[in-house]
Design a protein around this motif. Structure first.
Motif, PDB file in Angstrom:
ATOM      1  N   THR A  78      48.093  50.084  36.399  1.00 49.83           N
ATOM      2  CA  THR A  78      46.937  49.192  36.530  1.00 49.83           C
ATOM      3  C   THR A  78      47.002  48.413  37.827  1.00 49.83           C
ATOM      4  OG1 THR A  78      46.880  48.883  34.126  1.00 49.83           O
ATOM      5  CG2 THR A  78      45.722  47.257  35.443  1.00 49.83           C
ATOM      6  N   THR A  79      45.843  48.222  38.449  1.00 54.38           N
ATOM      7  CA  THR A  79      45.719  47.268  39.549  1.00 54.38           C
ATOM      8  C   THR A  79      44.679  46.245  39.138  1.00 54.38           C
ATOM      9  OG1 THR A  79      43.961  48.431  40.732  1.00 54.38           O
ATOM     10  CG2 THR A  79      46.218  49.038  41.283  1.00 54.38           C
ATOM     11  N   THR A  80      44.949  44.977  39.431  1.00 54.05           N
ATOM     12  CA  THR A  80      43.970  43.924  39.143  1.00 54.05           C
ATOM     13  C   THR A  80      43.753  43.098  40.392  1.00 54.05           C
ATOM     14  OG1 THR A  80      45.621  42.322  38.400  1.00 54.05           O
ATOM     15  CG2 THR A  80      44.675  43.766  36.722  1.00 54.05           C
ATOM     16  N   LYS A  81      42.571  42.490  40.467  1.00 56.33           N
ATOM     17  CA  LYS A  81      42.240  41.549  41.539  1.00 56.33           C
ATOM     18  C   LYS A  81      41.705  40.282  40.899  1.00 56.33           C
ATOM     19  CE  LYS A  81      39.138  43.591  44.045  1.00 56.33           C
ATOM     20  NZ  LYS A  81      38.217  44.006  45.100  1.00 56.33           N
ATOM     21  N   SER A  82      42.149  39.139  41.403  1.00 58.08           N
ATOM     22  CA  SER A  82      41.623  37.853  40.956  1.00 58.08           C
ATOM     23  C   SER A  82      41.401  36.981  42.172  1.00 58.08           C
ATOM     24  CB  SER A  82      42.607  37.142  40.022  1.00 58.08           C
ATOM     25  OG  SER A  82      42.806  37.880  38.856  1.00 58.08           O
ATOM     26  N   ASP A  83      40.352  36.177  42.132  1.00 57.36           N
ATOM     27  CA  ASP A  83      40.082  35.256  43.231  1.00 57.36           C
ATOM     28  C   ASP A  83      40.650  33.889  42.921  1.00 57.36           C
ATOM     29  OD1 ASP A  83      38.802  37.028  44.846  1.00 57.36           O
ATOM     30  OD2 ASP A  83      36.799  36.534  44.142  1.00 57.36           O
ATOM     31  N   TYR A  84      41.340  33.314  43.905  1.00 54.73           N
ATOM     32  CA  TYR A  84      41.871  31.957  43.821  1.00 54.73           C
ATOM     33  C   TYR A  84      41.480  31.241  45.103  1.00 54.73           C
ATOM     34  CZ  TYR A  84      44.763  33.234  39.838  1.00 54.73           C
ATOM     35  OH  TYR A  84      45.195  33.641  38.607  1.00 54.73           O
ATOM     36  N   ASP A  85      40.616  30.257  44.999  1.00 53.52           N
ATOM     37  CA  ASP A  85      40.183  29.483  46.175  1.00 53.52           C
ATOM     38  C   ASP A  85      39.741  30.391  47.315  1.00 53.52           C
ATOM     39  OD1 ASP A  85      40.748  27.087  44.878  1.00 53.52           O
ATOM     40  OD2 ASP A  85      42.841  27.161  45.520  1.00 53.52           O
TER      41      ASP A  85
END
Length: 196
Positions: A78-85
């Protein structure tokens, strides 16, 4: 010890999937993950303008043992992306959900169970992060699926049982202040599976 347990699950997956019985199957699955940090539903609202920014993917194998009531071990990359600031946090990992499901009516089934996660790599906008609280963690998957002969589709929600934080030093701002981000964000997962 945790790595040993994780690899024991992989071996159990292979062994159980090899012992086919009525309604049992083995095959491939792939799909998309939508991950979010903080409050999941609030994050969805924030991302409505750029819906592709938190999308990752998964690909792997599944086994199914049983018919009306079944056990479904899965193993995938699995690859995930999340936005932080306004920055992107990428995670590459191995997931091993151990699901118990039940056919409700016709092709519809519901399922749930623990999901084991082993982190392979993390990156935060070009910064590799080495200081992860724990490479191995456990979460919960639950969802609904449709099965048509050898083809299935399912939608599930995943959350961690606890936060698994990574620490990094942000030298880009010149502050040198340590920051923390969660390596196990909540996810909405859509999968397509094909039995062999």
């Amino acid at each position: 010890m945790k790595k040993t347990a994780f690899f024991a699950v992989i071996l159990a997956f292979i062994g159980l999937s090899a012992n086919a019985q009525k309604g049992s199957a083995f095959g491939f699955k792939a799909g998309l993950n939508y991950s979010a940090n903080g409050d999941y539903f609030e994050s969805i609202g924030d991302n409505a303008k750029n819906p592709d920014r938190n999308i990752g993917y998964h690909i792997g194998l599944f086994g199914k043992i049983g018919d009306r009531l079944y056990f479904r071990p899965e193993l995938f990359y699995t690859t995930t992306k999340s936005d932080y600031d306004s920055n992107t946090f990428n995670v590459k990992k191995i997931d091993a959900p151990l699901l118990v499901g039940m056919k409700v009516i016709g092709p519809v089934s519901v399922f749930g169970g623990p999901s084991l996660q082993y982190i392979l790599d993390t990156e935060f906008e070009g910064i590799n992060i080495d200081n992860i609280e724990d490479d191995f963690s456990v979460g919960l998957n639950f969802g609904i699926g449709l099965s048509f002969n050898k083809v299935g589709i399912d939608l599930r929600y995943e959350r961690g049982f606890n936060d698994n934080e990574a620490t990094f030093i942000n030298n880009n701002l010149g502050t040198g202040v340590a920051s923390r981000i969660d390596t196990r964000p909540d996810q909405l997962i859509l999968s397509l599976s094909i039995a062999l």
